[in-house]
Write a protein that holds these residues in place. Structure first.
Motif, PDB file in Angstrom:
ATOM      1  N   PHE A  27      30.961  54.776  11.030  1.00 33.26           N
ATOM      2  CA  PHE A  27      30.953  53.404  10.515  1.00 33.26           C
ATOM      3  C   PHE A  27      31.886  52.560  11.373  1.00 33.26           C
ATOM      4  N   VAL A  28      31.837  51.260  11.138  1.00 38.08           N
ATOM      5  CA  VAL A  28      32.687  50.286  11.830  1.00 38.08           C
ATOM      6  C   VAL A  28      33.559  49.604  10.780  1.00 38.08           C
ATOM      7  N   LYS A  86      36.672  45.420   5.936  1.00 36.68           N
ATOM      8  CA  LYS A  86      35.297  45.600   5.444  1.00 36.68           C
ATOM      9  C   LYS A  86      34.642  46.712   6.257  1.00 36.68           C
ATOM     10  N   ILE A  87      33.860  47.510   5.600  1.00 42.10           N
ATOM     11  CA  ILE A  87      33.151  48.624   6.225  1.00 42.10           C
ATOM     12  C   ILE A  87      31.717  48.192   6.512  1.00 42.10           C
ATOM     13  N   PHE A  88      31.269  48.493   7.745  1.00 41.45           N
ATOM     14  CA  PHE A  88      29.915  48.152   8.184  1.00 41.45           C
ATOM     15  C   PHE A  88      29.138  49.437   8.448  1.00 41.45           C
ATOM     16  N   ARG A  89      27.901  49.449   8.013  1.00 43.10           N
ATOM     17  CA  ARG A  89      27.009  50.579   8.269  1.00 43.10           C
ATOM     18  C   ARG A  89      26.371  50.415   9.642  1.00 43.10           C
ATOM     19  N   ILE A 101      24.876  46.611  13.255  1.00 47.33           N
ATOM     20  CA  ILE A 101      25.611  46.961  12.044  1.00 47.33           C
ATOM     21  C   ILE A 101      25.282  45.960  10.947  1.00 47.33           C
ATOM     22  N   GLU A 102      25.580  46.350   9.696  1.00 45.33           N
ATOM     23  CA  GLU A 102      25.434  45.464   8.553  1.00 45.33           C
ATOM     24  C   GLU A 102      26.504  45.818   7.531  1.00 45.33           C
ATOM     25  N   PRO A 103      26.961  44.854   6.728  1.00 47.31           N
ATOM     26  CA  PRO A 103      28.008  45.142   5.732  1.00 47.31           C
ATOM     27  C   PRO A 103      27.542  46.165   4.712  1.00 47.31           C
TER      28      PRO A 103
END
Length: 302
Positions: A223-224, A241-244, A254-256
């Motif tokens: 993840f980012v 915030k973690i991004f997939r 990526i997306e939240p």
């Protein structure tokens, strides 16, 4: 007259052939009492050995002692490798993972522990929380980060696998990879106000992921993380915030993961410093009601 002259010449020749030293020794022996021996001439004292001579003598004695030691008889080598190491021809040999131990992991001579409190805040309340943290934390501008983290697993004989985390910075070039180990939470005193677990964090080279794969680890997920870091003494507050990652290995796609930010308050200190959990609780009280930081057990979330 001629006869007396010849006799005197013979006496003179005989006396000249006698050794004076023998005569002196015999005379001295006759003058000393019976049973006594003549004194020997005194020898001059030897000079003390020089440092090189002392070192040579010490090495010589050690070599002599080593040669006198009994020799050990070595066991005969195996004629063939053990059955566990041999594999039939044409079959691929698989490497089994070593057993995973649950012993505490120590960094050097000090067992470092992480004291952790976690919470979350909605996106619309983020600015209010950042404003509150700027007033409570040290007088310095908060740091921003954008990291890519990969979680690797090594399954062994135990039920729970061995977990290692590899993280790198995406917005700061030239920064090394970081390998992190987080142990199991300690189950003990419930009066502790923070979660306590072993923590080891080291900087590594750029080929960290290849090394872990060669060691038998398997990447479980990645993840980012993007957010801010505040500091209050030895306490560190992270709001991110973690991004997939939609495509494996592509950190641009990526997306939240959710509509909220994760808030972590942690302290890394030697084992036994439970007093820091009291300071963390007092700091967490000042962040209410914007965010509620609690002691969350990761096992309950699985």
């Amino acid at each position: 007259m001629e006869g007396w002259t010849i006799l005197l010449l013979l006496l003179v020749v005989t006396a000249s052939n006698v050794d004076n030293s023998d005569l002196d020794g015999k005379v001295v022996a006759k003058m000393m009492p019976e049973g006594a021996r003549p004194a020997r001439p005194r020898r001059e004292p030897r000079p003390p050995p020089s440092p090189p001579q002392r070192a040579w003598r010490q090495r010589h004695r050690q070599a002599a002692r080593w040669r006198c030691r009994p020799r050990r008889v070595r066991a005969a080598p195996f004629a063939a490798p053990p059955p566990a190491l041999s594999a039939p021809a044409g079959s691929a040999r698989t490497m089994e993972a070593p057993p995973v131990t649950m012993m505490p992991v120590t960094g050097g001579t000090i067992n470092m522990m992480e004291y952790l409190l976690q919470g979350s805040v909605l996106d619309q309340s983020l600015e209010s929380l950042l404003h509150r943290l700027r007033g409570l934390c040290d007088n310095m501008e908060p740091e921003t980060f954008l990291d890519h983290e990969m979680v690797f697993l090594l399954k062994g004989q135990q039920a729970s696998p061995f977990v290692l985390r590899a993280r790198r910075s995406m917005d700061k070039s030239g920064m090394p990879w970081h390998l992190r180990y987080l142990g199991q939470p300690e189950i003990g005193d419930k009066n502790r106000h923070a979660l306590v677990r072993n923590c080891v964090d080291i900087a590594t080279s750029d080929n960290l992921t290849d090394f872990l794969v060669e060691m038998g680890f398997r990447m479980d997920h990645e993840f980012v993380a993007k957010g801010h870091v505040f500091r209050k003494g030895i306490m560190k507050i992270m709001v991110y915030k973690i991004f997939r990652i939609l495509m494996p290995g592509n950190t641009e796609s990526i997306e939240p993961l959710s509509l909220s930010y994760l808030v972590e308050l942690n302290v890394v200190a030697p084992a036994g410093q439970d007093v820091v959990s009291d300071d963390m609780r007092n700091f967490a009280e000042q962040l209410k009601p914007l965010v509620h930081l609690e002691k969350i057990d990761p096992k309950r979330l699985m």
